[in-house]
Design a protein around this motif. Structure first.
Motif, PDB file in Angstrom:
ATOM      1  N   ASP A 170      30.017  64.753  50.979  1.00 23.90           N
ATOM      2  CA  ASP A 170      28.709  65.618  51.044  1.00 23.90           C
ATOM      3  C   ASP A 170      28.730  66.773  51.548  1.00 23.90           C
ATOM      4  O   ASP A 170      29.218  67.221  52.723  1.00 23.90           O
ATOM      5  N   GLY A 171      28.264  67.821  50.723  1.00 19.38           N
ATOM      6  CA  GLY A 171      28.369  69.317  51.193  1.00 19.38           C
ATOM      7  C   GLY A 171      29.581  69.942  50.302  1.00 19.38           C
ATOM      8  O   GLY A 171      29.484  71.134  50.329  1.00 19.38           O
ATOM      9  N   ILE A 172      30.435  69.329  49.999  1.00 18.05           N
ATOM     10  CA  ILE A 172      31.625  69.857  49.203  1.00 18.05           C
ATOM     11  C   ILE A 172      31.684  69.515  47.594  1.00 18.05           C
ATOM     12  O   ILE A 172      31.589  70.207  46.728  1.00 18.05           O
ATOM     13  N   ALA A 173      31.747  68.195  47.435  1.00 19.02           N
ATOM     14  CA  ALA A 173      31.588  67.541  46.103  1.00 19.02           C
ATOM     15  C   ALA A 173      30.538  68.222  45.105  1.00 19.02           C
ATOM     16  O   ALA A 173      29.379  68.108  45.787  1.00 19.02           O
ATOM     17  N   GLU A 229      39.042  69.308  48.569  1.00 18.00           N
ATOM     18  CA  GLU A 229      38.789  70.341  47.447  1.00 18.00           C
ATOM     19  C   GLU A 229      37.955  70.264  46.688  1.00 18.00           C
ATOM     20  O   GLU A 229      37.423  71.197  45.695  1.00 18.00           O
ATOM     21  N   GLY A 230      37.189  69.137  46.697  1.00 16.18           N
ATOM     22  CA  GLY A 230      35.798  68.719  45.854  1.00 16.18           C
ATOM     23  C   GLY A 230      36.054  67.771  44.873  1.00 16.18           C
ATOM     24  O   GLY A 230      34.996  67.679  44.206  1.00 16.18           O
ATOM     25  N   ARG A 231      36.790  67.291  45.038  1.00 16.75           N
ATOM     26  CA  ARG A 231      37.080  66.147  43.883  1.00 16.75           C
ATOM     27  C   ARG A 231      36.366  64.690  44.321  1.00 16.75           C
ATOM     28  O   ARG A 231      36.267  64.626  45.551  1.00 16.75           O
ATOM     29  N   ILE A 232      36.431  63.677  43.698  1.00 17.06           N
ATOM     30  CA  ILE A 232      35.712  62.358  43.762  1.00 17.06           C
ATOM     31  C   ILE A 232      36.857  61.585  43.629  1.00 17.06           C
ATOM     32  O   ILE A 232      37.450  61.243  42.946  1.00 17.06           O
ATOM     33  N   ALA A 233      36.867  60.419  44.692  1.00 17.26           N
ATOM     34  CA  ALA A 233      37.823  59.326  44.824  1.00 17.26           C
ATOM     35  C   ALA A 233      36.874  58.216  44.377  1.00 17.26           C
ATOM     36  O   ALA A 233      35.938  57.625  44.837  1.00 17.26           O
ATOM     37  N   VAL A 234      37.679  57.165  43.308  1.00 18.26           N
ATOM     38  CA  VAL A 234      37.206  56.145  42.723  1.00 18.26           C
ATOM     39  C   VAL A 234      38.185  55.079  43.364  1.00 18.26           C
ATOM     40  O   VAL A 234      39.348  54.965  42.702  1.00 18.26           O
ATOM     41  N   ILE A 235      37.434  53.989  44.182  1.00 19.46           N
ATOM     42  CA  ILE A 235      38.493  52.661  44.403  1.00 19.46           C
ATOM     43  C   ILE A 235      38.041  51.724  43.766  1.00 19.46           C
ATOM     44  O   ILE A 235      36.773  51.300  43.795  1.00 19.46           O
ATOM     45  N   CYS A 236      39.033  50.861  43.222  1.00 20.89           N
ATOM     46  CA  CYS A 236      38.601  49.628  42.300  1.00 20.89           C
ATOM     47  C   CYS A 236      39.201  48.440  43.419  1.00 20.89           C
ATOM     48  O   CYS A 236      40.437  48.471  43.658  1.00 20.89           O
ATOM     49  N   ASP A 237      38.637  47.368  43.621  1.00 22.54           N
ATOM     50  CA  ASP A 237      39.069  46.398  44.422  1.00 22.54           C
ATOM     51  C   ASP A 237      40.094  45.448  43.572  1.00 22.54           C
ATOM     52  O   ASP A 237      39.811  45.464  42.330  1.00 22.54           O
ATOM     53  N   GLY A 238      41.338  45.340  44.414  1.00 18.45           N
ATOM     54  CA  GLY A 238      42.310  44.649  43.599  1.00 18.45           C
ATOM     55  C   GLY A 238      43.474  45.674  42.887  1.00 18.45           C
ATOM     56  O   GLY A 238      44.350  45.207  42.369  1.00 18.45           O
ATOM     57  N   SER A 239      43.296  46.878  43.350  1.00 20.47           N
ATOM     58  CA  SER A 239      44.163  48.099  42.559  1.00 20.47           C
ATOM     59  C   SER A 239      44.483  48.746  43.900  1.00 20.47           C
ATOM     60  O   SER A 239      43.967  49.403  44.658  1.00 20.47           O
ATOM     61  N   PRO A 240      45.770  49.176  44.076  1.00 15.32           N
ATOM     62  CA  PRO A 240      46.487  49.870  44.971  1.00 15.32           C
ATOM     63  C   PRO A 240      46.301  51.615  44.431  1.00 15.32           C
ATOM     64  O   PRO A 240      46.852  52.555  45.022  1.00 15.32           O
ATOM     65  N   THR A 462      32.265  72.797  43.104  1.00 16.25           N
ATOM     66  CA  THR A 462      32.097  72.510  44.507  1.00 16.25           C
ATOM     67  C   THR A 462      30.716  73.077  45.015  1.00 16.25           C
ATOM     68  O   THR A 462      30.341  74.193  44.385  1.00 16.25           O
ATOM     69  N   ASP A 463      30.388  72.418  45.897  1.00 14.23           N
ATOM     70  CA  ASP A 463      28.906  73.017  46.697  1.00 14.23           C
ATOM     71  C   ASP A 463      29.503  74.131  47.761  1.00 14.23           C
ATOM     72  O   ASP A 463      28.602  74.646  48.548  1.00 14.23           O
ATOM     73  N   ASN A 464      30.780  74.080  48.066  1.00 14.59           N
ATOM     74  CA  ASN A 464      31.176  75.109  49.206  1.00 14.59           C
ATOM     75  C   ASN A 464      32.457  75.501  48.841  1.00 14.59           C
ATOM     76  O   ASN A 464      33.399  74.662  48.846  1.00 14.59           O
ATOM     77  N   LYS A 465      32.854  76.714  48.608  1.00 13.46           N
ATOM     78  CA  LYS A 465      33.964  77.250  48.256  1.00 13.46           C
ATOM     79  C   LYS A 465      35.030  77.780  49.437  1.00 13.46           C
ATOM     80  O   LYS A 465      36.203  77.999  49.164  1.00 13.46           O
ATOM     81  N   THR A 466      34.283  77.817  50.472  1.00 12.22           N
ATOM     82  CA  THR A 466      35.132  78.089  51.865  1.00 12.22           C
ATOM     83  C   THR A 466      35.657  76.867  52.446  1.00 12.22           C
ATOM     84  O   THR A 466      34.918  76.233  52.955  1.00 12.22           O
ATOM     85  N   ARG A 467      36.938  76.979  52.990  1.00 15.50           N
ATOM     86  CA  ARG A 467      37.582  76.000  53.907  1.00 15.50           C
ATOM     87  C   ARG A 467      37.057  76.384  55.154  1.00 15.50           C
ATOM     88  O   ARG A 467      36.803  77.607  55.618  1.00 15.50           O
ATOM     89  N   ARG A 468      37.170  75.560  56.032  1.00 16.06           N
ATOM     90  CA  ARG A 468      36.731  75.719  57.380  1.00 16.06           C
ATOM     91  C   ARG A 468      35.265  76.310  57.731  1.00 16.06           C
ATOM     92  O   ARG A 468      35.159  77.227  58.533  1.00 16.06           O
TER      93      ARG A 468
END
Length: 469
Positions: A170-173, A229-240, A462-468
């Motif tokens: 939250d605040g980046i993606a 970097e602003g990406r979203i991760a999608v995790i599926c149960d049963g998959s590595p 992204t909602d925030n372009k500056t790192r740190r």
């Protein structure tokens, strides 16, 4: 829930021997129901049965929920559908006159966290995702110790009821991308989800896309780096395999170990990968078209060598090269599907024996076999795109045999135009080269030292372009 809810619930699972039922009288009459193969027996005993067995007088199910059930997660069930969902996920249900609560007693059977076989590194973390969604989220939280790490939990699949989590910072993606991904997953209507690759097909709705626009990773550190970097991760149960969106083509050139090596050596490695992929796709086509149409470009000594090696070959140069490429593709497919104990031996023996026998029999020329082998090896520098690049290689070789260098040039232009037209969530697939975004080249083919990367990629919303900061 109504008074006859227990009867309705048990009717749904009528004939299922895995359903275990126990009646307990602790001042009020309760019915405990669990699914034997989905629960941990010790948790059922410690969290449910023992607390209830030693109680002489309980007044209501609410008192049991708030005081007696010792599980870390105890929820009140409001409907039969909710009861079925929790029950099949390993929760133990406690019924009383139509009311119901669920206690988390899920089993933790599964393989341990090990280094993923497809993403091995010389330096850096060696943990890999596993098939348990809870473990995978834990691996992310270990690296993101912040309240800004958020998850949206969904259930997908009519019969599998597969747990899916959308994870972001939250605040980046970008909120629009989060909403889009969540809505696409909620709209999935299918019998079941076996792996995250199923979800990738629903997220990428471009029916003619050859190149995948959804990233895949088995390493938590890579997934976290992409989320930062602003990406979203999608995790599926049963998959590595964890999905990441949006996705760029340059990510195929990046290896998990790049970020733990010297930036200069990383630039050299990525350049070699790019050159090897281009050579793998173009070498067979150039060999054919130069031999048939543009032989004056070939140095004289090399031309004489090729002519001497191929003068007795019964096939045309194009047919010869296509045959070599198809044979190597067949060997690759056989190697992938053979047992590991014999797969490597089969591929080595098949390549050596078939190649040597074909050359000695005069069916294929030694230069064609050598170029086909080099081309096949080079494709594996981008292992996730091997099949697509193999198809492009065959098409470009065919056009090179028909039209010469003109056909190769037209095929390359068409491929680049097609790739430049692809985008996902306002993220161009070929960024930062098409369109040209100089700032994002800090981590494309080249790589700046980490202290100099003060801005997040502009190509990714992204909602925030500056790192740190």
């Amino acid at each position: 829930m109504k008074e006859n809810s227990l009867k309705k619930f048990l009717k749904i699972f009528d004939g299922d021997d895995d359903v275990k039922i126990r009646d307990i009288d602790c001042g009020i009459k309760l019915t405990v129901v669990c699914l034997d193969t989905m629960v941990d027996d010790k948790k059922v005993s410690d969290y449910v049965l023992q607390p209830l067995a030693y109680v002489k007088q309980a007044e209501s199910l609410r008192e049991i929920r708030t005081k007696l059930a010792t599980g870390s997660v105890v929820v009140k069930i409001a409907s039969i559908a909710s009861a079925v969902e929790n029950f099949t996920n390993g929760y133990t249900l406690i019924f009383d006159n139509g009311e119901c609560i669920a206690v988390d007693t899920r089993t933790t059977v599964g393989r341990g966290v090990i280094e993923p076989p497809t993403s091995m590194v010389l330096r850096g973390p060696r943990e890999g995702f596993v098939e348990d969604i809870k473990v995978n989220i834990t691996l992310l939280r270990k690296r993101l110790k912040t309240a800004n790490f958020k998850t949206v939990n969904l259930t997908v699949g009519k019969y599998t009821n597969t747990a899916v989590s959308v994870c972001y910072i939250d605040g980046i993606a970008d909120k629009a991308i989060i909403e889009r991904v969540t809505q696409q997953l909620q709209s999935v209507s299918t019998d079941g989800i076996m792996d995250s690759s199923y979800l990738a097909r629903y997220l990428d709705t471009h029916k003619t896309a050859l190149f995948r626009r959804i990233g895949i990773t088995e390493k938590p550190d890579i997934a976290v780096a992409k989320m930062l970097e602003g990406r979203i991760a999608v995790i599926c149960d049963g998959s590595p395999m964890v999905l990441t969106v949006p996705y760029l083509f340059v990510e195929d050139l990046q290896s998990p170990g790049d970020y733990y090596e010297n930036s200069t050596m990383t630039v050299v490695s990525r350049t070699l990968r790019l050159v090897s992929v281009l050579a793998s796709v173009l070498l067979p086509a150039l060999y054919v078209c130069l031999q048939v149409y543009n032989y004056q470009i070939i140095p004289l000594k090399f031309l004489v060598t090729i002519l001497n090696a191929s003068e007795a070959i019964p096939f045309s140069p194009m047919a010869e090269m296509l045959l070599v490429l198809i044979i190597f593709d067949i060997l690759r497919e056989a190697n992938l599907r053979m047992p590991s104990a014999v797969g490597i031996s089969l591929s080595l023996v098949g390549a050596i024996v078939l190649g040597d026998a074909a050359v000695k029999a005069g069916l294929l020329g030694a230069p064609a076999v050598m170029i086909g082998a080099l081309s096949g090896i080079g494709l594996f520098t981008l292992p996730d795109n091997t099949l697509v690049l193999s198809l492009l290689r065959l098409i470009i070789t065919f056009l090179g045999g028909l039209m010469g260098l003109l056909g190769v040039t037209l095929a390359l232009m068409a491929t680049l135009l097609y790739m430049s037209s692809l985008q996902y969530a306002k993220t161009p697939y070929l960024a930062p080269f098409a369109p040209n975004i100089p700032q994002d080249r800090q981590d494309a083919v080249g790589q700046n030292p980490v202290p100099q990367m003060t801005k997040r990629p502009r190509s990714i919303p992204t909602d925030n372009k500056t790192r740190r900061g």
